[in-house]
Design a protein around this motif. Structure first.
Motif, short mmCIF file in Angstrom:
data_model
loop_
_atom_site.label_atom_id
_atom_site.label_comp_id
_atom_site.label_asym_id
_atom_site.label_seq_id
_atom_site.Cartn_x
_atom_site.Cartn_y
_atom_site.Cartn_z
N ALA A 60 -58.01 31.68 -22.10
CA ALA A 60 -57.72 32.95 -21.47
C ALA A 60 -59.00 33.75 -21.33
O ALA A 60 -59.89 33.69 -22.20
CB ALA A 60 -56.69 33.73 -22.29
N ASP A 61 -59.11 34.50 -20.25
CA ASP A 61 -60.31 35.30 -20.04
C ASP A 61 -60.57 36.27 -21.19
O ASP A 61 -61.72 36.55 -21.53
CB ASP A 61 -60.21 36.07 -18.73
CG ASP A 61 -60.32 35.17 -17.51
OD1 ASP A 61 -59.89 35.61 -16.42
OD2 ASP A 61 -60.85 34.05 -17.63
N SER A 62 -59.51 36.76 -21.79
CA SER A 62 -59.65 37.77 -22.83
C SER A 62 -60.28 37.23 -24.11
O SER A 62 -60.75 38.01 -24.94
CB SER A 62 -58.29 38.39 -23.15
OG SER A 62 -57.37 37.40 -23.58
N VAL A 63 -60.29 35.92 -24.30
CA VAL A 63 -60.84 35.34 -25.52
C VAL A 63 -62.06 34.47 -25.26
O VAL A 63 -62.69 34.01 -26.22
CB VAL A 63 -59.78 34.52 -26.28
CG1 VAL A 63 -58.53 35.34 -26.52
CG2 VAL A 63 -59.45 33.23 -25.53
N PHE A 67 -63.38 32.78 -28.90
CA PHE A 67 -62.53 31.78 -29.53
C PHE A 67 -62.99 30.39 -29.11
O PHE A 67 -63.45 30.18 -27.97
CB PHE A 67 -61.08 31.95 -29.12
CG PHE A 67 -60.40 33.19 -29.64
CD1 PHE A 67 -61.09 34.19 -30.29
CD2 PHE A 67 -59.03 33.34 -29.46
CE1 PHE A 67 -60.46 35.32 -30.76
CE2 PHE A 67 -58.38 34.47 -29.93
CZ PHE A 67 -59.08 35.46 -30.57
N THR A 68 -62.83 29.45 -30.00
CA THR A 68 -63.15 28.06 -29.72
C THR A 68 -62.01 27.17 -30.20
O THR A 68 -61.61 27.25 -31.36
CB THR A 68 -64.46 27.63 -30.39
OG1 THR A 68 -65.53 28.47 -29.96
CG2 THR A 68 -64.78 26.19 -30.03
N ILE A 69 -61.50 26.35 -29.31
CA ILE A 69 -60.46 25.41 -29.67
C ILE A 69 -61.09 24.03 -29.87
O ILE A 69 -62.01 23.64 -29.16
CB ILE A 69 -59.34 25.36 -28.61
CG1 ILE A 69 -58.13 24.58 -29.13
CG2 ILE A 69 -59.84 24.81 -27.29
CD1 ILE A 69 -56.89 24.72 -28.27
N SER A 70 -60.59 23.32 -30.85
CA SER A 70 -61.06 21.98 -31.12
C SER A 70 -59.90 21.16 -31.67
O SER A 70 -58.85 21.71 -32.01
CB SER A 70 -62.24 21.98 -32.10
OG SER A 70 -61.87 22.55 -33.34
N ARG A 71 -60.10 19.88 -31.74
CA ARG A 71 -59.02 19.03 -32.24
C ARG A 71 -59.57 17.82 -32.98
O ARG A 71 -60.70 17.39 -32.75
CB ARG A 71 -58.09 18.58 -31.11
CG ARG A 71 -58.56 17.36 -30.30
CD ARG A 71 -59.62 17.75 -29.30
NE ARG A 71 -60.00 16.64 -28.44
CZ ARG A 71 -60.97 15.77 -28.71
NH1 ARG A 71 -61.66 15.88 -29.85
NH2 ARG A 71 -61.25 14.81 -27.85
N ASP A 72 -58.76 17.31 -33.86
CA ASP A 72 -59.03 16.07 -34.57
C ASP A 72 -57.88 15.14 -34.22
O ASP A 72 -56.79 15.27 -34.79
CB ASP A 72 -59.13 16.31 -36.07
CG ASP A 72 -59.55 15.07 -36.83
OD1 ASP A 72 -59.26 13.95 -36.39
OD2 ASP A 72 -60.17 15.23 -37.90
N ILE A 86 -60.75 41.57 -32.34
CA ILE A 86 -60.50 42.95 -31.96
C ILE A 86 -59.02 43.24 -32.15
O ILE A 86 -58.20 42.32 -32.20
CB ILE A 86 -60.93 43.23 -30.51
CG1 ILE A 86 -60.20 42.31 -29.54
CG2 ILE A 86 -62.44 43.06 -30.37
CD1 ILE A 86 -60.51 42.57 -28.08
N PRO A 87 -58.64 44.51 -32.26
CA PRO A 87 -57.23 44.83 -32.48
C PRO A 87 -56.29 44.24 -31.43
O PRO A 87 -55.14 43.93 -31.74
CB PRO A 87 -57.20 46.36 -32.47
CG PRO A 87 -58.56 46.75 -32.97
CD PRO A 87 -59.49 45.72 -32.39
N GLU A 88 -56.77 44.10 -30.21
CA GLU A 88 -55.95 43.54 -29.14
C GLU A 88 -55.59 42.08 -29.38
O GLU A 88 -54.71 41.54 -28.70
CB GLU A 88 -56.65 43.69 -27.79
CG GLU A 88 -56.72 45.12 -27.27
CD GLU A 88 -57.76 45.98 -27.98
OE1 GLU A 88 -57.72 47.22 -27.81
OE2 GLU A 88 -58.61 45.43 -28.71
N ASP A 89 -56.25 41.43 -30.31
CA ASP A 89 -55.91 40.06 -30.66
C ASP A 89 -54.69 39.98 -31.58
O ASP A 89 -54.20 38.88 -31.85
CB ASP A 89 -57.09 39.37 -31.34
CG ASP A 89 -58.28 39.22 -30.42
OD1 ASP A 89 -58.09 38.90 -29.23
OD2 ASP A 89 -59.42 39.40 -30.90
N THR A 90 -54.23 41.10 -32.06
CA THR A 90 -53.07 41.11 -32.94
C THR A 90 -51.85 40.55 -32.23
O THR A 90 -51.46 41.04 -31.16
CB THR A 90 -52.79 42.53 -33.44
OG1 THR A 90 -53.89 42.99 -34.23
CG2 THR A 90 -51.52 42.57 -34.28
#
Length: 121
Positions: A60-63, A67-72, A86-90
């Motif tokens: 998402a543009d907002s993150v 943010f970083t996504i990863s997987r195993d 930020i508070p908007e991430d709540t």
């Protein structure tokens, strides 16, 4: 037969970091994609980040940039590293996975129960 178990949510101060984990278990043939969605109070559930089995990602543009996504793939686990919160991430963060099972072969999207992330001073 398929379960997604999330962990890592909690209360953090603005600027802090959290790492969410989601582990899939059950009669899994393959996981085509895993991702994170979030839902703030009174709002719809929106995509945060997603990663395919091959490693392609979208955010998402907002993150983006925070943010970083990863997987195993060996552990059937996806992670979301959240920095500069930020508070908007709540929101309640939900793990999602596109999973194929066997006997019978079935492809469906599965959801975790959600983990609460609160960003507040």
């Amino acid at each position: 037969q398929v379960q997604l178990v999330e962990s890592g949510g909690g209360l953090v101060q603005p600027g802090g970091s959290l790492r969410l984990s989601c582990a899939a278990s059950g009669s899994i043939s393959s996981i085509n994609a895993m991702g994170w969605y979030r839902q703030a109070p009174g709002e719809q559930r929106d995509l945060v980040a997603r990663i395919t089995r091959s490693g392609n990602t979208n955010y998402a543009d907002s993150v983006k940039g925070r943010f970083t996504i990863s997987r195993d793939n060996g552990k059937n686990t996806v992670y979301l590293q959240m920095n500069s919160l930020i508070p908007e991430d709540t929101a309640v963060y939900y793990c999602n996975a596109q999973i194929a099972t066997r006997s019978p072969y079935y492809v469906a999207g599965y959801w975790g129960q959600g983990t609460v992330v609160t960003v507040s001073s």
